[in-house]
Design an enzyme around this catalytic site. Sequence first.
Site, PDB file in Angstrom:
ATOM      1  N   HIS A   1       0.831  -1.199   0.000  1.00 47.35           N
ATOM      2  CA  HIS A   1       0.000   0.000   0.000  1.00 47.35           C
ATOM      3  C   HIS A   1       0.870   1.256   0.000  1.00 47.35           C
ATOM      4  O   HIS A   1       2.078   1.188   0.209  1.00 47.35           O
ATOM      5  CB  HIS A   1      -0.922   0.021   1.230  1.00 47.35           C
ATOM      6  CG  HIS A   1      -2.085  -0.902   1.116  1.00 47.35           C
ATOM      7  ND1 HIS A   1      -1.981  -2.251   1.384  1.00 47.35           N
ATOM      8  CD2 HIS A   1      -3.377  -0.691   0.747  1.00 47.35           C
ATOM      9  CE1 HIS A   1      -3.165  -2.827   1.207  1.00 47.35           C
ATOM     10  NE2 HIS A   1      -4.023  -1.904   0.814  1.00 47.35           N
TER      11      HIS A   1
ATOM     12  N   LYS B   1      -0.292   4.711   4.688  1.00 48.88           N
ATOM     13  CA  LYS B   1      -1.162   3.757   5.396  1.00 48.88           C
ATOM     14  C   LYS B   1      -0.578   3.465   6.775  1.00 48.88           C
ATOM     15  O   LYS B   1       0.628   3.231   6.901  1.00 48.88           O
ATOM     16  CB  LYS B   1      -1.320   2.465   4.590  1.00 48.88           C
ATOM     17  CG  LYS B   1      -2.333   1.497   5.194  1.00 48.88           C
ATOM     18  CD  LYS B   1      -2.663   0.373   4.229  1.00 48.88           C
ATOM     19  CE  LYS B   1      -3.621  -0.642   4.843  1.00 48.88           C
ATOM     20  NZ  LYS B   1      -4.912  -0.025   5.228  1.00 48.88           N
TER      21      LYS B   1
END
Length: 271
Positions: free
Chosen positions: A157, A161
């Site tokens: 990600h 995040k």
Amino acid sequence: MAEMRLIVAGAGGRMGRALTRVISETPGAVITGALEAPGSDLLGMDAGVLAGLPANGVALSADLWTLSANADAILDFTVPGATIANVAIAAERGLVHVIGTTGLSASDDAVIKSVTSRAIVVKSGNMSLGVNLLAALVKRVAQSLDEDFDIEILEMHHKAKIDAPSGTALMLGEAAAAGRQISLSQRSVRGRDGITGARRPGDIGFASLRGGTVTGDHSVIFAGAMERIELTHRAEDRTMFAQGAVKAALWAHGKKPGLYSMADVLGLSDF
């Protein structure tokens, strides 16, 4: 039939803005409230303008109780503390609560489950059609292959995040564990480092990568002695998560109280 009136939680964030845009494009749905954290610099701003749309007259507010007086559902992709704060109000007001928040603890999940005898909750680590189909496939493959095939889950990600493994990775791990009829909490291995010893048969491993602007890549690897099966999903835009969440809200409208998943929404529960 009247439009379903939706509140967007975290309306000033990236997912919140995506939700606002998707609602504006969805027949049968209308945004009626925009929730943001107390003290946010965005409070009072127009949710449509923030989402890159014409002004819609819905100002960001930190008062969910007031917003929920004229709403049917809340779409909640925030942080665990905010989601848990929203749970009681949503249940008291009789709102459908669509929860896409990740990083929830076991105690958070217990709080959410406690209201489902009187409230409608749709909760998923990922709201996309593709990922939920992937989870169904992972469960089926895990059921078909024995412990001679090791299961590893890899996810990547964007660098902002804050939780790992991702909610989607954990959802895929739960699917694999269900296929093997084992407990993920007892057989999960995360963040290997140093002298770890040989891999224990039957464990489900996780690896998390962070960097750049990656929306979300997930792979489930079934590694045998001389072959590998790899099931992969790559998310290219968070709009698909917003579309899934709005679909979930519309599907849940009028359902009996309970805890539902995107597998229920998409008819994959018995796949």
